[in-house]
Scaffold this active site. Structure first.
Site, PDB file in Angstrom:
ATOM      1  N   ARG A  46       0.302  74.040  -4.149  1.00 54.34           N
ATOM      2  CA  ARG A  46       0.091  74.083  -5.492  1.00 54.34           C
ATOM      3  C   ARG A  46       1.247  74.763  -6.328  1.00 54.34           C
ATOM      4  O   ARG A  46       2.032  74.161  -7.309  1.00 54.34           O
ATOM      5  CB  ARG A  46      -1.274  74.210  -6.007  1.00 54.34           C
ATOM      6  CG  ARG A  46      -1.423  73.902  -7.625  1.00 54.34           C
ATOM      7  CD  ARG A  46      -2.637  74.550  -8.154  1.00 54.34           C
ATOM      8  NE  ARG A  46      -3.787  73.364  -7.719  1.00 54.34           N
ATOM      9  CZ  ARG A  46      -4.139  72.334  -8.304  1.00 54.34           C
ATOM     10  NH1 ARG A  46      -3.560  72.263  -9.340  1.00 54.34           N
ATOM     11  NH2 ARG A  46      -4.948  71.459  -7.978  1.00 54.34           N
ATOM     12  N   TYR A 100      -4.931  70.743   6.620  1.00 51.21           N
ATOM     13  CA  TYR A 100      -3.775  70.068   6.480  1.00 51.21           C
ATOM     14  C   TYR A 100      -2.637  71.164   6.649  1.00 51.21           C
ATOM     15  O   TYR A 100      -2.886  72.250   6.058  1.00 51.21           O
ATOM     16  CB  TYR A 100      -3.223  68.863   5.612  1.00 51.21           C
ATOM     17  CG  TYR A 100      -3.661  69.357   4.203  1.00 51.21           C
ATOM     18  CD1 TYR A 100      -2.708  70.177   3.315  1.00 51.21           C
ATOM     19  CD2 TYR A 100      -4.868  68.911   3.641  1.00 51.21           C
ATOM     20  CE1 TYR A 100      -2.743  70.093   2.389  1.00 51.21           C
ATOM     21  CE2 TYR A 100      -5.046  69.156   2.158  1.00 51.21           C
ATOM     22  CZ  TYR A 100      -4.009  69.984   1.580  1.00 51.21           C
ATOM     23  OH  TYR A 100      -4.191  70.334   0.177  1.00 51.21           O
ATOM     24  N   ASP A 134      -6.410  67.356 -17.158  1.00 51.25           N
ATOM     25  CA  ASP A 134      -7.735  67.698 -17.410  1.00 51.25           C
ATOM     26  C   ASP A 134      -8.581  67.988 -18.546  1.00 51.25           C
ATOM     27  O   ASP A 134      -9.702  67.821 -18.838  1.00 51.25           O
ATOM     28  CB  ASP A 134      -8.000  69.142 -16.354  1.00 51.25           C
ATOM     29  CG  ASP A 134      -7.846  68.852 -15.036  1.00 51.25           C
ATOM     30  OD1 ASP A 134      -8.023  67.719 -14.401  1.00 51.25           O
ATOM     31  OD2 ASP A 134      -7.959  69.820 -14.355  1.00 51.25           O
TER      32      ASP A 134
END
Length: 448
Positions: free
Chosen positions: A114, A222, A299
């Site tokens: 991120r 992952y 968001d």
């Protein structure tokens, strides 16, 4: 397209409140159109907290248009497969070849830290001349005759023809303009990104995105950063949350939730960060994102649960769609004309509200599906094992090109009822029923 160079002085054309991925990506998209953009960030510096993100083709397509995809691929990983397994017995339920996915949609499915994606947009904004300002806490919004005004915590005000509130799940603008509450899922997420050498003996699949789905819990794995790091996400339903306790999702609950899971999951749980966790919240979909010249984005407009791995992507899409409508309207206007913000915002809202409603509601259904127990778990597993991986009905509606107009929005997939599954009853495999509605449908998606 050669980006226009925005002016660097004077009142901004757009103020964006919030310097996360949604705010920065939108700032960059609008700056490319020659607009003067100011981003106000509450924190002392720009940055992101968290670990991995999955970036599907509907987002890598936009990154490619922005000229940022190669940089993202260098910092991230392009996995080979997406694999779903049962968290209790580790049996494979479905495997999706991500190379085939790329061939279908024209762009890769990738994973990235991120903070790395955030840093890509931050660098791009700086190069594009975006005015980036930190230590700015916005406490109020209001419309004016020519645009909108924000008020800062120190009493200062700033104005622009458009104010975009990209201030997250607990948006000040959302509270003022809509007044609804966040919705708790009673689930909590733990994350960890560790050196790959720390997990190589744990039975991991380094080249895949693997999701283990289990009763009231799931576990995602992952690789990140060129394969040097490994991302893990552990999500579970908190008994303390269900009991109404304020301090919920604690490490003791983490350990209890994953007792009885398969060996690979069991080996991953001790590696999770235990000094922080994320209580999983969303909000009910709303139909109105535009309030005069104040626009909700990311968001602040549509915070989802994470099961579709589309939260950051939706925010990036929001900014792309708005910028495309700005470009379209300016192309049809006289040279030197101001942006018709009312028309651009109406077009943005007309197409994005329905798409994001689909994501929010599907994410909730997908979360229920992952966490089934008892007979319903076996029904889900049977349906998933029977799906043809080359059948893309479950992904076309979300991974295809981002719609600019409502008639471009693709049709939804057709749900598969759990009751349609044929299973071999195994008394040893059936635990107490979870209480989830047996009419729950199979939905497509993955989680961060």
């Amino acid at each position: 397209m050669t980006p226009a160079t925005p002016p660097t002085e004077g009142r901004p054309d757009v103020i964006i409140v919030g310097g996360g991925i949604g705010g920065l990506s939108t700032a960059f998209a609008l700056a490319r159109e020659g607009l003067r953009i100011r981003v106000l960030e509450r924190a002392p510096e720009f940055g992101e907290v968290g670990a991995g993100l999955q970036i599907a083709p509907n987002c890598t397509r936009i990154l490619d248009e922005y000229g940022l995809l190669d940089e993202a691929k260098e910092l991230g990983v392009v996995p080979e497969n997406m694999v779903m397994r049962d968290a209790l017995d580790s049996r494979e339920l479905i495997r999706l070849d991500l190379g085939d996915l790329e061939r279908r949609y024209g762009f890769p499915y990738m994973v990235i830290h991120r903070s790395d994606l955030h840093a890509i947009f931050l660098r791009a904004c700086r190069k594009a001349g975006v005015d980036l300002v930190t230590d700015q806490t916005v406490v109020d919004y209001e419309n004016t005759d020519g645009g909108a005004r924000i008020t800062l915590a120190d009493g200062r005000t700033e104005e622009a023809p458009l104010v975009i509130a990209a201030d997250g799940l607990r948006s000040v603008a959302r509270q003022k303009l809509v007044g609804d509450d966040v919705v708790s899922s009673d689930y909590v997420a733990y994350r960890a990104a560790v050196p790959i050498d720390a997990v190589r003996d744990n039975g991991i699949a380094e080249k895949d995105v693997t999701v283990y789905v289990g009763p009231r819990c799931h576990f995602v794995q992952y690789a990140l950063r060129g394969g040097d790091m490994f991302n893990q996400v552990a999500v579970f339903q908190s008994p303390k949350a269900l009991a109404g306790q304020e301090d919920w999702g604690t490490p003791d609950e983490l350990d209890a939730a994953f007792e009885g899971t398969c060996e690979t999951v069991g080996k991953g749980i001790p590696l999770m960060w235990r000094d922080r966790w994320w209580q999983m919240m969303d909000r009910d979909p709303i139909d109105t994102w535009i309030h005069g010249r104040i626009a909700l984005l990311g968001d602040a407009a549509h915070p989802p649960l994470q099961y579709m791995a589309q939260g950051a992507i939706m925010a990036i899409e929001d900014g792309w769609v708005l910028s495309r409508h700005v470009a379209r309207l300016r192309a049809g206007a006289a040279a030197g004309s101001a942006v018709d913000w009312d028309a651009a915002l109406a077009a943005y809202e007309a197409v994005r509200v329905e798409h994001c409603r689909r994501i929010l509601t599907t994410a909730r259904a997908w979360g229920e599906l992952w966490h089934l127990d008892g007979t319903e778990r076996l029904q889900r597993n049977a349906i998933m094992r029977g799906i043809d991986p080359a059948e893309y009905a479950f992904t076309d509606w979300v991974y295809g090109p981002t719609a600019l107009f409502p008639d471009e929005e693709p049709p939804m997939f057709r749900p598969v009822p759990l009751a349609s599954a044929r299973i071999e009853e195994d008394a040893a495999a059936v635990s107490d029923a979870s209480g989830v509605d047996t009419g729950a449908a199979l939905a497509g998606g993955t989680a961060r």
